[in-house]
Write an enzyme that holds these catalytic residues in place. Sequence first.
Site, mmCIF file in Angstrom:
data_model
loop_
_atom_site.group_PDB
_atom_site.id
_atom_site.type_symbol
_atom_site.label_atom_id
_atom_site.label_comp_id
_atom_site.label_asym_id
_atom_site.label_seq_id
_atom_site.Cartn_x
_atom_site.Cartn_y
_atom_site.Cartn_z
ATOM 1 C CG ASP A 26 -10.446 -0.276 1.483
ATOM 2 O OD1 ASP A 26 -10.562 -1.311 2.168
ATOM 3 O OD2 ASP A 26 -10.318 -0.302 0.241
ATOM 4 C CD GLU A 191 -5.460 -5.670 3.308
ATOM 5 O OE1 GLU A 191 -4.954 -5.640 2.178
ATOM 6 O OE2 GLU A 191 -6.535 -6.258 3.548
#
Length: 519
Positions: A26, A191
């Site tokens: 991420d 997301e």
Amino acid sequence: MSEYLYLPDNGDGTYNNPVIFCDYSDPDCICVDGVYYMTASSFNYVPGLPILVSRDLINWRLAGYALRRIPEERYASPCHAQGVWAPAIRWHEGMFYIFYGQPDEGIYMVRTADPLGEWEAPVMVLPGKGLIDPCPFWDDDGRAYVVHGYAKSRIGFNSWLGIFPISPDGTHAIGADRLLFDGTAEHPTIEGPKVHKRGGWYYIFAPAGGVETGWQAVLRSRSLMGPYEARVVLRQGSSDVNGPHQGAWIETPAGESWFMHFQSRGLYGRVTHLQPMRWTEDGWPVIGQEEDDPTCGVPVDTWDKPAGPECEPCGMTGSDAFEGPLGLQWQFMANPAPDAYECGEGRLRLYARRLPGGGTRLWDCPQTCTQKIAAPAFCATVTVDAGCLHVGEQAGFALLGGQYAYAALRRTDEGLSLVHVASEGEEHAESITDEIVGLPEKPVTFRLTLLPMGDAEAVATFEYAVDGVFRVVGKPFEPARHTWVGARLALFAMPLNGGADHGGYADFGAFCVEAVETL
């Protein structure tokens, strides 16, 4: 031989992907005064929120951490796959901010004026289970907001993005959380939002479709509160890069646009790629190279480097002589006790402290000292002196993952023995697969080799040497990732009886990792 385990810079003005062959999940990145700063998820590993730096987006080094300890008491025990999820790093009015979610606690923020120095203690911006992937945004009118995702495992739903207002200093929410965008129909599991403003448009870069097979979407609106139109701007296509998404749009000082993202690579974790990016005449980004759709790109393998300064090739390192402070590549599996280890003068000393809750598995050992895998194939060695282990304690070398294996020295009433142990099942039940008893009271050198083999992504083999001759111990082991975390190398000392604290320790000599060339 290079100290770096992997180098993406070809030395001819081009680079290869991934630019970081290491589990930085991420990733988010910003450019301040010509320097690129990147951070990533760190989950239950401590210190957390790594800070990586580069001058060219290709050659990266690990420079520090923003989070010294996870701010909850329960993280004194390994809380696997929990902890620090999907951060966003931003610079605003002279301060660097990182917002991150802890899915069981809420959204936190840390900040500093010096990203390579000390960061302030984390503050809770908004408590709440299931609030994840926060990104702060300061609008032109001075108002500030956080856009974020939702974790279905904690809150009961996902595929939505939410938004709430925060104080201008970023320390706390000043209004209620509200739903912002529904991706259920066309962008399920949306997301990781990252918010930007360009040419009077609000853009939210957000991955969707899941880690293994998903894509990168971009949302656009004239109002931060929506409604938003959406477009897929990066997908796998005919490339070998599965699920290319979750990352950062970066503008360079030369005015170029680039996009960093991860790719899930099984036991290696989530490695970092860099994609060229352009803007269409109607104001949409396209990431990667065009294939059969001018509005959506696919990942590149090799590309021209960003315009900018020439930098010395560098990358991740694994070796540590243990001459001074513990190397930045090491992270503990939980918040370590202050007296759990000592490092310096050529050795790492790990104390076999009692495990929280009386656990007996390596899986439960907070003082386990780990580092990420940073090359496709490698050989790692370390010498263990178990002379100060007490009866009922062990110390060794592990390869941790969804399942794991280790080689360890154990002190029993009969003397010193060497065991190879493998875990199995969701409970990580440990069993001895090989044992050598009656070892001499000498330091033992362990060697772990990871190589591609047959149909396996890679296979690990443990060896040991007492007299300079290496011998295989146990069976070859096929490692795997654990949830969102790649496999890791680990050193440990612990009691075999989880309820006791015998007070012994083991000394680990210089740790050496060397990349191995494969065909």
